[in-house]
Design a protein around this motif. Structure first.
Motif, PDB file in Angstrom:
ATOM      1  N   GLY A 196       0.774  -1.247   0.000  1.00  8.83           N
ATOM      2  CA  GLY A 196       0.000   0.000   0.000  1.00  8.83           C
ATOM      3  C   GLY A 196       0.798   1.285   0.000  1.00  8.83           C
ATOM      4  N   GLY A 197       2.109   1.195  -0.184  1.00  2.00           N
ATOM      5  CA  GLY A 197       2.935   2.412  -0.173  1.00  2.00           C
ATOM      6  C   GLY A 197       2.531   3.382  -1.269  1.00  2.00           C
ATOM      7  N   LYS A 198       2.502   2.897  -2.500  1.00  2.00           N
ATOM      8  CA  LYS A 198       2.161   3.804  -3.606  1.00  2.00           C
ATOM      9  C   LYS A 198       0.667   4.131  -3.579  1.00  2.00           C
ATOM     10  N   ALA A 199      -0.148   3.187  -3.111  1.00  2.00           N
ATOM     11  CA  ALA A 199      -1.591   3.455  -3.041  1.00  2.00           C
ATOM     12  C   ALA A 199      -1.865   4.645  -2.125  1.00  2.00           C
ATOM     13  N   ALA A 200      -1.124   4.749  -1.016  1.00  2.00           N
ATOM     14  CA  ALA A 200      -1.353   5.873  -0.088  1.00  2.00           C
ATOM     15  C   ALA A 200      -1.017   7.198  -0.770  1.00  2.00           C
ATOM     16  N   LEU A 201       0.073   7.208  -1.521  1.00  2.00           N
ATOM     17  CA  LEU A 201       0.455   8.449  -2.203  1.00  2.00           C
ATOM     18  C   LEU A 201      -0.551   8.777  -3.310  1.00  2.00           C
ATOM     19  N   LEU A 202      -0.977   7.755  -4.047  1.00  2.00           N
ATOM     20  CA  LEU A 202      -1.992   7.998  -5.086  1.00  2.00           C
ATOM     21  C   LEU A 202      -3.303   8.473  -4.466  1.00  2.00           C
ATOM     22  N   ALA A 203      -3.656   7.897  -3.314  1.00  2.00           N
ATOM     23  CA  ALA A 203      -4.909   8.297  -2.655  1.00  2.00           C
ATOM     24  C   ALA A 203      -4.850   9.771  -2.262  1.00  2.00           C
ATOM     25  N   ALA A 204      -3.674  10.201  -1.789  1.00  2.78           N
ATOM     26  CA  ALA A 204      -3.515  11.611  -1.403  1.00  2.78           C
ATOM     27  C   ALA A 204      -3.658  12.509  -2.633  1.00  2.78           C
ATOM     28  N   GLU A 205      -3.037  12.094  -3.727  1.00  3.10           N
ATOM     29  CA  GLU A 205      -3.097  12.882  -4.959  1.00  3.10           C
ATOM     30  C   GLU A 205      -4.526  12.881  -5.530  1.00  3.10           C
ATOM     31  N   ALA A 206      -5.178  11.740  -5.483  1.00  4.26           N
ATOM     32  CA  ALA A 206      -6.543  11.625  -5.999  1.00  4.26           C
ATOM     33  C   ALA A 206      -7.486  12.526  -5.205  1.00  4.26           C
ATOM     34  N   ARG A 207      -7.274  12.566  -3.909  1.00  3.11           N
ATOM     35  CA  ARG A 207      -8.129  13.376  -3.030  1.00  3.11           C
ATOM     36  C   ARG A 207      -8.016  14.855  -3.409  1.00  3.11           C
ATOM     37  N   ILE A 208      -6.779  15.303  -3.672  1.00  2.06           N
ATOM     38  CA  ILE A 208      -6.569  16.703  -4.042  1.00  2.06           C
ATOM     39  C   ILE A 208      -7.248  17.006  -5.387  1.00  2.06           C
ATOM     40  N   GLY A 209      -7.124  16.075  -6.329  1.00  3.82           N
ATOM     41  CA  GLY A 209      -7.628  16.344  -7.681  1.00  3.82           C
ATOM     42  C   GLY A 209      -9.085  15.953  -7.900  1.00  3.82           C
ATOM     43  N   GLY A 210      -9.697  15.330  -6.920  1.00  2.20           N
ATOM     44  CA  GLY A 210     -11.094  14.921  -7.072  1.00  2.20           C
ATOM     45  C   GLY A 210     -11.259  13.635  -7.858  1.00  2.20           C
ATOM     46  N   ALA A 211     -10.233  12.763  -7.832  1.00  2.00           N
ATOM     47  CA  ALA A 211     -10.358  11.464  -8.499  1.00  2.00           C
ATOM     48  C   ALA A 211     -10.715  10.394  -7.467  1.00  2.00           C
ATOM     49  N   GLU A 212     -11.185   9.246  -7.976  1.00  2.00           N
ATOM     50  CA  GLU A 212     -11.525   8.123  -7.085  1.00  2.00           C
ATOM     51  C   GLU A 212     -10.499   7.013  -7.313  1.00  2.00           C
ATOM     52  N   LEU A 213      -9.914   6.504  -6.227  1.00  2.00           N
ATOM     53  CA  LEU A 213      -8.932   5.425  -6.343  1.00  2.00           C
ATOM     54  C   LEU A 213      -9.534   4.116  -5.847  1.00  2.00           C
ATOM     55  N   ILE A 214      -9.293   3.053  -6.619  1.00  2.00           N
ATOM     56  CA  ILE A 214      -9.606   1.701  -6.147  1.00  2.00           C
ATOM     57  C   ILE A 214      -8.277   0.952  -6.066  1.00  2.00           C
ATOM     58  N   ALA A 215      -8.035   0.325  -4.925  1.00  2.00           N
ATOM     59  CA  ALA A 215      -6.780  -0.411  -4.746  1.00  2.00           C
ATOM     60  C   ALA A 215      -7.090  -1.895  -4.706  1.00  2.00           C
ATOM     61  N   ASN A 216      -6.380  -2.659  -5.540  1.00  2.00           N
ATOM     62  CA  ASN A 216      -6.602  -4.099  -5.619  1.00  2.00           C
ATOM     63  C   ASN A 216      -5.347  -4.841  -5.188  1.00  2.00           C
ATOM     64  N   GLU A 217      -5.554  -5.978  -4.523  1.00  2.00           N
ATOM     65  CA  GLU A 217      -4.400  -6.805  -4.147  1.00  2.00           C
ATOM     66  C   GLU A 217      -4.853  -8.266  -4.126  1.00  2.00           C
ATOM     67  N   LEU A 218      -3.966  -9.126  -4.657  1.00  3.36           N
ATOM     68  CA  LEU A 218      -4.286 -10.563  -4.749  1.00  3.36           C
ATOM     69  C   LEU A 218      -4.285 -11.247  -3.387  1.00  3.36           C
ATOM     70  N   VAL A 219      -3.274 -10.962  -2.578  1.00  8.58           N
ATOM     71  CA  VAL A 219      -3.065 -11.719  -1.337  1.00  8.58           C
ATOM     72  C   VAL A 219      -3.852 -11.052  -0.194  1.00  8.58           C
ATOM     73  N   PRO A 220      -4.798 -11.783   0.415  1.00 10.20           N
ATOM     74  CA  PRO A 220      -5.662 -11.146   1.424  1.00 10.20           C
ATOM     75  C   PRO A 220      -4.887 -10.448   2.543  1.00 10.20           C
ATOM     76  N   ALA A 221      -3.823 -11.081   3.043  1.00  3.73           N
ATOM     77  CA  ALA A 221      -3.087 -10.451   4.150  1.00  3.73           C
ATOM     78  C   ALA A 221      -2.487  -9.120   3.684  1.00  3.73           C
ATOM     79  N   ARG A 222      -2.028  -9.094   2.440  1.00  5.70           N
ATOM     80  CA  ARG A 222      -1.449  -7.849   1.921  1.00  5.70           C
ATOM     81  C   ARG A 222      -2.547  -6.814   1.648  1.00  5.70           C
ATOM     82  N   ALA A 223      -3.735  -7.292   1.268  1.00  3.19           N
ATOM     83  CA  ALA A 223      -4.861  -6.365   1.100  1.00  3.19           C
ATOM     84  C   ALA A 223      -5.184  -5.706   2.444  1.00  3.19           C
ATOM     85  N   GLY A 224      -5.016  -6.475   3.522  1.00  4.64           N
ATOM     86  CA  GLY A 224      -5.219  -5.912   4.865  1.00  4.64           C
ATOM     87  C   GLY A 224      -4.234  -4.781   5.133  1.00  4.64           C
ATOM     88  N   LEU A 225      -2.989  -4.972   4.678  1.00  4.86           N
ATOM     89  CA  LEU A 225      -1.986  -3.918   4.863  1.00  4.86           C
ATOM     90  C   LEU A 225      -2.356  -2.678   4.047  1.00  4.86           C
TER      91      LEU A 225
END
Ligand SMILES: C[S@@+](CC[C@H](N)C(=O)[O-])C[C@H]1O[C@@H](n2cnc3c(N)ncnc32)[C@H](O)[C@@H]1O
Length: 457
Positions: free
Chosen positions: A271-300
Motif C-alpha cells: 500500500g505504499g504507492k496506493a497511499a500516495l496515489l490516494a492523497a493525490e486523488a483526493r486533491i484532484g477529485g479522483a476516485e482510487l480503487i486499490a486491488n491486491e491478490l493476497v488477502p493479508a497484503r490487502a489488509g496492509l
C-alpha cells in the motif's frame, strides 16, 4: 561499514549477536525476510539503541556479503561450505563480517562469535576465524578473485550471484550506463538512507523535515526511529523510497487531474504507492480503487489507506479480472508489477541469494498478463504506469516492447520528460522514453517507470 564497539567486551554485544544469529537462522530455515523479522526480535530482546544498531548491521551486512564470506570461509576452513553444518556456517559468516567489515576488535569478534557456536564446533569456529583474522580484507579479496575475470570476478568481489551481475550489467547497458556496473554493485552493499513521504494534502514536506533528494514529496529521515516522527505516528508521513514516490506521482502528475477520474492500483500490497496515489486523488477529485491478490497484503493496504476519510475502496483478487469486469473503466492505472526485486537489493539483504534465474520466465509471463489486462481496463485516452523495482531488461524494456507490440492502440509516453519535470534533481542521461532509476546514481531503488497512453477512440 564502521561499527564502534567501545569496550570490546562480550557484555554489551552478546545480545545483539544472538539476535542477528536468530534472524539468520529464520532466513535460512523459514524463508523469513530479515527486514520484516528483525525489528520484532530487537524489541523482544529489549536491545538498547546501540545494540539494536549493531544487530541490524550484523544481520544485514552478513546477509548481503554472504557470497563473499562463503568464499573466504571455504579458503580458511579448507572445505566446501555445504559440508559445514548450517548453524555453524551462519556463526562463521557473522564472525567474518565482524572481522572484515567492522571496527570490532578481532579478539572480541572471535571470542563473542565462538560463544554463539554449538559446543561441538567451538574449536573449528575459533580456528577458522583466527585464520580469517590474519589477513586484511584486501588480501582476502585478492585471494578470492584470483584467476577470475569478468562477471565472475565482480560476483566474487561484490558478493552478488553471477546471474544477477549479468542482469544488472544488461540493465545498465540498455540505459546507456554500461560503465557504471561496479558503482551499482558497490551501492547494493550499502544500507540505503531512510526516506519519508509527506502525503500531499495531509502534511507539508517542510513540516516534517528536510526535503529529500529527488522526489518533491520526500523528506530525509535523520536517523533514529522514523516511527517517532510525529507526522509518521499520525499516519501523515510514511517511510518510502524516493524512487517509489516518483513512480506514483509520475502517474498522478503527468497531466492535470479531471475531477471524477477513476484510478486503479492493480497490485497495491502493502500500500505504499496506493497511499500516495490516494492523497493525490483526493486533491484532484479522483476516485482510487486499490486491488491486491493476497488477502493479508490487502489488509496492509486497508491499513495504509485508513488515514483517508472516506478511505479508498480496497478489493481483493487477481487483477487480470479487471480486463473484463471493468473494461475501459479507468482513466489512470498503476501496474506496480510483481518482479524479481533486483532493484531493491540494498533493503532486502537476503533477496539476491533467494532469487533464481528460473524465476524470470514465470514473472515475465505474469507481467505480460497483467499488462494486457491493464490495457483492457484503461479508458480511451487513459494513462497506464508500468513500474517494477527491477532493472532486469526482461521485466522492464522487453515487457514494454511486448505490450506495445500486442496493442497498437497504446503509445509510450516520454516518461523521462514527465519525471524530469516533477523531480527535484537532475535525472542524468538515459535511453528511450522510460525512466530507470539507480541506487548509485539517484540514491533510490532501481525503479523502472514507463507511462503508456491509450489513444482516444
Ligand atoms: C511490487 S508489489 C506492489 C507494491 C505496492 N504497489 C506498494 O507500493 O506498496 C506487487 C504486489 O502484487 C501482488 N500480486 C501478485 N500477483 C497479482 C495479481 N495477479 N493480481 C493482483 N495483485 C497481484 C503481490 O501480492 C504484491 O503485493
Amino acid at each position: 561499514m564502521n561499527v564502534k564497539h567501545g569496550a570490546g567486551t562480550t557484555g554489551r554485544a552478546a545480545p545483539a549477536r544472538k539476535v542477528a544469529a536468530e534472524v539468520l537462522a529464520a532466513v535460512r530455515d523459514d524463508d523469513a525476510y530479515a527486514n520484516l523479522l528483525l525489528p520484532g526480535r530487537i524489541a523482544q530482546a529489549k536491545l538498547s539503541p546501540g545494540d539494536a544498531a549493531l544487530a541490524t548491521e550484523l544481520t544485514y551486512g552478513t546477509l548481503r556479503m554472504q557470497g563473499r564470506y562463503d568464499r573466504i570461509i571455504r579458503l580458511a576452513a579448507n572445505r566446501e561450505t555445504d559440508a559445514i553444518d548450517p548453524v555453524v556456517l551462519d556463526v562463521l559468516r557473522l564472525g567474518v563480517h565482524q572481522l572484515l567489515a567492522t571496527r570490532i576488535p578481532p579478539h572480541a569478534a572471535v571470542g563473542d562469535t565462538v560463544a554463539l557456536a554449538p559446543r561441538r564446533a567451538t574449536g573449528f569456529v575459533n580456528g577458522v576465524l583466527r585464520t580469517v583474522s590474519r589477513s586484511t580484507p584486501e588480501e582476502w579479496d585478492a585471494r578470492l578473485t584470483e584467476g577470475l575475470t569478468g562477471d565472475a570476478r565482480l560476483a566474487a568481489e561484490y558478493s552478488h550471484p553471477e546471474w544477477v551481475v549479468d542482469a544488472l550489467r544488461r540493465g545498465l547497458e540498455a540505459d546507456g550506463r554500461g560503465s557504471e556496473l561496479e558503482e551499482l554493485l558497490a551501492a547494493d552493499n550499502v544500507a540505503p538512507a531512510v526516506a519519508l513521504v509527506a502525503l500531499p494534502g495531509l502534511v507539508e514536506v517542510a513540516a516534517v523535515g528536510e526535503p529529500g533528494v529527488i522526489a518533491p514529496t520526500a523528506v530525509r529521515a535523520l536517523g533514529g526511529d522514523p516511527a517517532a516522527v510525529p507526522a509518521v505516528a499520525a499516519g501523515l508521513a510514511r517511510v518510502q523510497d524516493e524512487g517509489s514516490q516518483l513512480a506514483a506521482i509520475a502517474l498522478s502528475r503527468a497531466r492535470e487531474i479531471v475531477p471524477g477520474e477513476r484510478w486503479l492500483d492493480m497490485c497495491a500490497g502493502p500500500g505504499g504507492k496506493a497511499a500516495l496515489l490516494a492523497a493525490e486523488a483526493r486533491i484532484g477529485g479522483a476516485e482510487l480503487i486499490a486491488n491486491e491478490l493476497v488477502p493479508a497484503r490487502a489488509g496492509l493496504v486497508r491499513r495504509a489507506l485508513a488515514v483517508f476519510d472516506p478511505a479508498p475502496r480496497v478489493v481483493e483478487g487477481d487483477a487480470t479480472r479487471f480486463a473484463t469486469s471493468e473494461a475501459g473503466g479507468f482513466d489512470r492505472i498503476l501496474l506496480d508489477a510483481p518482479c524479481t526485486g533486483l532493484g531493491a537489493l540494498r533493503r532486502r539483504p537476503e533477496a539476491r541469494w533467494r532469487k533464481q534465474p528460473s524465476d524470470i520466465p514465470g514473472l515475465v509471463a505474469l507481467q505480460a498478463r497483467l499488462l494486457d489486462a491493464a490495457v483492457a481496463a484503461l479508458a480511451p485516452g487513459g494513462l497506464l504506469a508500468y513500474v517494477t523495482c527491477s532493472p532486469h531488461p526482461d521485466e522492464t524494456r522487453a515487457a514494454v516492447a511486448g505490450v506495445l507490440d500486442r496493442h497498437p492502440e497504446l503509445t509510450a509516453v516520454d516518461t523521462r520528460e514527465v519525471v524530469a519535470r516533477i523531480a527535484t534533481s537532475d535525472l542524468g542521461p538515459g535511453v528511450g522514453p522510460a525512466v530507470q532509476l539507480w541506487p548509485h546514481r539517484h540514491g533510490t531503488d532501481a525503479m523502472f517507470i514507463q507511462l503508456l497512453s491509450k489513444v482516444d477512440a
